[in-house]
Design an enzyme around this catalytic site. Structure first.
Site, short mmCIF file in Angstrom:
data_model
loop_
_atom_site.label_atom_id
_atom_site.label_comp_id
_atom_site.label_asym_id
_atom_site.label_seq_id
_atom_site.Cartn_x
_atom_site.Cartn_y
_atom_site.Cartn_z
N ALA A 127 -61.52 22.34 58.00
CA ALA A 127 -60.18 23.07 58.73
C ALA A 127 -59.89 24.13 57.31
O ALA A 127 -59.56 23.44 56.22
CB ALA A 127 -59.23 22.07 59.03
N LYS A 128 -59.59 25.04 57.56
CA LYS A 128 -59.05 25.99 56.58
C LYS A 128 -57.64 26.17 56.32
O LYS A 128 -56.63 26.60 56.86
CB LYS A 128 -59.50 27.58 56.84
N VAL A 129 -57.20 24.78 55.75
CA VAL A 129 -55.69 24.40 55.54
C VAL A 129 -55.24 25.00 54.44
O VAL A 129 -55.90 24.85 53.15
CB VAL A 129 -55.62 22.91 55.54
N TYR A 176 -55.80 24.51 49.37
CA TYR A 176 -56.26 25.55 48.38
C TYR A 176 -55.81 25.13 46.99
O TYR A 176 -55.92 25.79 46.07
CB TYR A 176 -55.97 26.95 48.95
#
Ligand code: PMP
Length: 308
Positions: free
Chosen positions: A153-155, A159
């Site tokens: 999931a690109k949460v 980052y």
């Protein structure tokens, strides 16, 4: 003159009016998922080509699903808004669109449930992210794993992991970091998937190696198979295999396809981009700028709307 617009709370507004309050949940706890989409400018066509727009919006929906967020807008609607924002903003250079599903409630308390959710999209000019060839090192930071914060999931919160790795790499004189997973196998760059070529085979880590399942990577795998007859093997990769690989490159929306010419101060091959990387790179750059008829369905053409 370009005039940037954004989409927030169901409306398209000038970017400078798209503001969030300090109590916004996503800002306090990193509770948002996002995408990066390239609008690749083709000067000759006077057109920006949004690369794999729908696939990115679908991955956004999957990221939201993993976090149990019910986004207000459908994939179709988000695609329409992305096109409209690009048209209206009127850039005549490469841009980067940032769609997001974020917990917009202005409430305290760490959780994913019972907090308002909103969609937003903004865009900004975004030239090449990495140099033409990259010098990389292996990060001391390990990639987050599925049992902690799922990298599939690109949460936004994930980052911090990428930023720690990127800053360490840059402050030590490298262009990009290569992160290992907790098993000590190669995972990915701070914002890119990684490939190596050994004996003519294209090899990349598996989806279970704690990578984001890259849309650029999937496109390059298809181009390699269809256009060069090269199959890709997904398997675990050791750090030292990169040292003896014939070729290494990274892929990502921001990084496009970037040859890696050095890993941990060891030259990859002869220290220049290898022949397969070069062929793939030529195919890839033609494709993303809307020059390939065969892959036109990967590109959504957008012409800047002329406003008086
Ligand atoms: N891994 C990470 C951690 C990333 O942030 C990105 C960029 N989105 C990628 C890989 C590459 O994914 P894509 O090709 O879909 O942009």
């Amino acid at each position: 003159m370009p005039q940037p617009y954004a989409y927030l709370r169901g409306e398209i507004v000038p970017l400078e009016q798209a503001k969030l309050g300090v109590m916004t949940h996503a800002f306090n706890y990193g509770t948002a998922v996002f995408e990066g989409i390239r609008g690749n400018w083709n000067e000759e066509h006077q057109t920006a080509y949004l690369f794999r727009l729908r696939e990115h919006m679908e991955r956004l929906a999957q990221s939201a699903k993993i976090l149990k967020m019910d986004q207000p807008d459908t994939v179709d609607r988000l695609c329409e808004i992305a096109v409209e924002l690009t048209e209206r903003s009127g850039y005549t250079e490469d841009v980067y669109l940032r769609p997001m599903v974020y917990l917009s409630g202005e409430v305290l308390g760490v959780r994913l449930h019972n907090v308002e959710v909103d969609n937003l999209i903004f865009l900004a000019p975004f030239p090449a992210y990495l140099p033409e060839v990259a010098h990389c090192h292996t990060s001391t930071w390990r990639r987050v794993q599925d049992t902690g914060i799922p990298p599939r999931a690109k949460v936004t919160g994930i980052y911090v992991n990428s930023a720690l790795a990127k800053t360490e790499a840059n402050l030590n004189g490298f262009d990009e970091a290569i992160m290992l997973n907790e098993n000590g196998h190669v995972s990915e760059g701070s914002g890119e998937n990684i490939f190596m070529i050994r004996k003519g085979k294209l090899i990349t880590p598996t989806p279970a190696d704690n990578v984001l399942e890259g849309i650029t990577a999937a496109s390059v795998i298809e181009l390699a198979r269809e256009e060069l007859g090269i199959e890709t093997v997904e398997r675990e990769i050791d750090r030292t295999e990169l040292f003896i690989a014939d070729e290494v490159f990274m892929t990502g929306t921001a990084a496009h396809l970037t040859p890696v010419v050095e890993v941990d101060r060891r030259k990859v091959g002869d220290g220049t981009p290898g022949p397969i990387t070069k062929k793939l790179s030529d195919l890839f750059y033609d494709t993303i700028r809307g020059k390939s008829q065969k892959y036109a369905h990967w590109c959504t053409p957008v012409r800047a709307r002329v406003t008086s």
